[in-house]
Design a protein around this motif. Structure first.
Motif, PDB file in Angstrom:
ATOM      1  N   ILE A 299      -2.452  -1.441   0.868  1.00  0.00           N
ATOM      2  CA  ILE A 299      -1.728  -2.449   1.644  1.00  0.00           C
ATOM      3  C   ILE A 299      -2.590  -3.696   1.842  1.00  0.00           C
ATOM      4  O   ILE A 299      -3.771  -3.598   2.174  1.00  0.00           O
ATOM      5  N   ASP A 300      -1.985  -4.868   1.691  1.00  0.00           N
ATOM      6  CA  ASP A 300      -2.716  -6.119   1.904  1.00  0.00           C
ATOM      7  C   ASP A 300      -2.763  -6.464   3.401  1.00  0.00           C
ATOM      8  O   ASP A 300      -2.132  -5.780   4.214  1.00  0.00           O
ATOM      9  N   PRO A 301      -3.489  -7.520   3.797  1.00  0.00           N
ATOM     10  CA  PRO A 301      -3.646  -7.840   5.223  1.00  0.00           C
ATOM     11  C   PRO A 301      -2.339  -8.198   5.944  1.00  0.00           C
ATOM     12  O   PRO A 301      -2.257  -8.096   7.164  1.00  0.00           O
ATOM     13  N   ARG A 302      -1.318  -8.614   5.198  1.00  0.00           N
ATOM     14  CA  ARG A 302      -0.029  -8.955   5.814  1.00  0.00           C
ATOM     15  C   ARG A 302       0.905  -7.751   5.932  1.00  0.00           C
ATOM     16  O   ARG A 302       2.014  -7.888   6.414  1.00  0.00           O
ATOM     17  N   GLY A 303       0.439  -6.582   5.442  1.00  0.00           N
ATOM     18  CA  GLY A 303       1.269  -5.392   5.518  1.00  0.00           C
ATOM     19  C   GLY A 303       2.154  -5.180   4.298  1.00  0.00           C
ATOM     20  O   GLY A 303       3.056  -4.344   4.315  1.00  0.00           O
ATOM     21  N   ARG A 304       1.899  -5.896   3.238  1.00  0.00           N
ATOM     22  CA  ARG A 304       2.669  -5.727   1.991  1.00  0.00           C
ATOM     23  C   ARG A 304       2.006  -4.671   1.115  1.00  0.00           C
ATOM     24  O   ARG A 304       0.778  -4.654   0.967  1.00  0.00           O
ATOM     25  N   ILE A 305       2.829  -3.835   0.505  1.00  0.00           N
ATOM     26  CA  ILE A 305       2.298  -2.806  -0.398  1.00  0.00           C
ATOM     27  C   ILE A 305       1.794  -3.470  -1.672  1.00  0.00           C
ATOM     28  O   ILE A 305       2.522  -4.218  -2.333  1.00  0.00           O
TER      29      ILE A 305
ATOM     30  N   PHE B 117      -9.702  -0.933   7.164  1.00  0.00           N
ATOM     31  CA  PHE B 117     -10.979  -1.471   6.701  1.00  0.00           C
ATOM     32  C   PHE B 117     -11.212  -2.845   7.332  1.00  0.00           C
ATOM     33  O   PHE B 117     -10.251  -3.587   7.566  1.00  0.00           O
ATOM     34  N   PRO B 118     -12.475  -3.210   7.573  1.00  0.00           N
ATOM     35  CA  PRO B 118     -12.763  -4.500   8.201  1.00  0.00           C
ATOM     36  C   PRO B 118     -12.659  -5.686   7.247  1.00  0.00           C
ATOM     37  O   PRO B 118     -12.744  -6.828   7.682  1.00  0.00           O
ATOM     38  N   ASP B 119     -12.466  -5.419   5.960  1.00  0.00           N
ATOM     39  CA  ASP B 119     -12.408  -6.493   4.984  1.00  0.00           C
ATOM     40  C   ASP B 119     -11.328  -6.210   3.951  1.00  0.00           C
ATOM     41  O   ASP B 119     -10.781  -5.120   3.886  1.00  0.00           O
ATOM     42  N   VAL B 120     -11.034  -7.216   3.165  1.00  0.00           N
ATOM     43  CA  VAL B 120     -10.068  -7.105   2.078  1.00  0.00           C
ATOM     44  C   VAL B 120     -10.858  -6.965   0.789  1.00  0.00           C
ATOM     45  O   VAL B 120     -11.712  -7.803   0.487  1.00  0.00           O
ATOM     46  N   ALA B 121     -10.582  -5.897   0.041  1.00  0.00           N
ATOM     47  CA  ALA B 121     -11.333  -5.657  -1.193  1.00  0.00           C
ATOM     48  C   ALA B 121     -10.548  -4.722  -2.100  1.00  0.00           C
ATOM     49  O   ALA B 121      -9.581  -4.085  -1.681  1.00  0.00           O
TER      50      ALA B 121
ATOM     51  N   PRO C  93      -6.528  -6.379  -4.198  1.00  0.00           N
ATOM     52  CA  PRO C  93      -7.223  -6.341  -2.915  1.00  0.00           C
ATOM     53  C   PRO C  93      -6.371  -5.692  -1.824  1.00  0.00           C
ATOM     54  O   PRO C  93      -5.181  -5.991  -1.699  1.00  0.00           O
ATOM     55  N   ALA C  94      -6.990  -4.819  -1.042  1.00  0.00           N
ATOM     56  CA  ALA C  94      -6.292  -4.116   0.036  1.00  0.00           C
ATOM     57  C   ALA C  94      -7.169  -4.065   1.275  1.00  0.00           C
ATOM     58  O   ALA C  94      -8.398  -4.004   1.181  1.00  0.00           O
ATOM     59  N   MET C  95      -6.528  -4.072   2.436  1.00  0.00           N
ATOM     60  CA  MET C  95      -7.230  -3.967   3.714  1.00  0.00           C
ATOM     61  C   MET C  95      -6.911  -2.641   4.396  1.00  0.00           C
ATOM     62  O   MET C  95      -7.630  -2.197   5.272  1.00  0.00           O
ATOM     63  N   GLY C  96      -5.804  -2.027   3.983  1.00  0.00           N
ATOM     64  CA  GLY C  96      -5.392  -0.754   4.561  1.00  0.00           C
ATOM     65  C   GLY C  96      -4.894   0.174   3.480  1.00  0.00           C
ATOM     66  O   GLY C  96      -4.520  -0.264   2.386  1.00  0.00           O
TER      67      GLY C  96
END
Length: 157
Positions: free
Chosen positions: A101-107, A79-83, A127-130
């Motif tokens: 997954i958050d932007p740093r790759g943490r579950i 995703f292009p954003d964190v939400a 919030p997740a980015m992936g």
């Protein structure tokens, strides 16, 4: 007149080059490109080859109508954003583990063995980015839990 051996050598060289052109990108049985991803847990580093869903049409389609995933396969939704995110299992015939997954790759959280064909929205609870989808039960098999690290070029370390 032409040199037949030279022509055959040129055709063989072009065939070799054409065959190698797509050789650098692994693909699954349906021809979908795959990328390497690892999940590091208390039980070690686990390697997966994942399809990438990085546009709206791919994210909407996801794994709908697909056979169960192999142990080393998955789909990474980018995703292009964190939400706050929410996924469902509409037209998805086999259970999945849905890993936010958050932007740093943490579950952030894991929805284990999501019910096939369900329209119930499964929230990320943060919030997740992936989002990584694996075969249902696979997260427990590798010992994945919130805070564990997922490595892929999409995530900043």
């Amino acid at each position: 007149m032409f040199d037949r051996r030279g022509l055959l050598a040129a055709i063989a060289a072009l065939t070799l080059v054409a065959g190698c052109a797509g050789a650098g990108t692994p693909k699954d049985a349906q021809g979908n490109p795959l990328e390497a991803l690892t999940v590091t847990t208390s039980t070690g580093t686990h390697r997966f080859m994942v399809e990438i869903a990085d546009d709206e049409a791919e994210r909407q389609r996801g794994l709908m109508g697909r056979p169960p995933l192999a142990d080393d396969r998955g789909m990474l939704f980018q995703f292009p954003d964190v939400a706050e995110r929410g996924f469902w299992m509409h037209n998805t015939p086999s259970p999945l583990d849905i890993i936010y997954i958050d932007p740093r790759g943490r579950i952030v959280s894991i929805a284990k063995n999501a019910t096939p064909n369900s329209d119930e929205v499964i929230p990320s609870n943060g919030p997740a980015m992936g989002v990584l989808e694996l075969r249902g039960g696979r997260a427990d098999e590798i010992g994945a839990k919130p805070g564990d690290v997922i490595r892929h070029p999409f995530f900043a370390e």
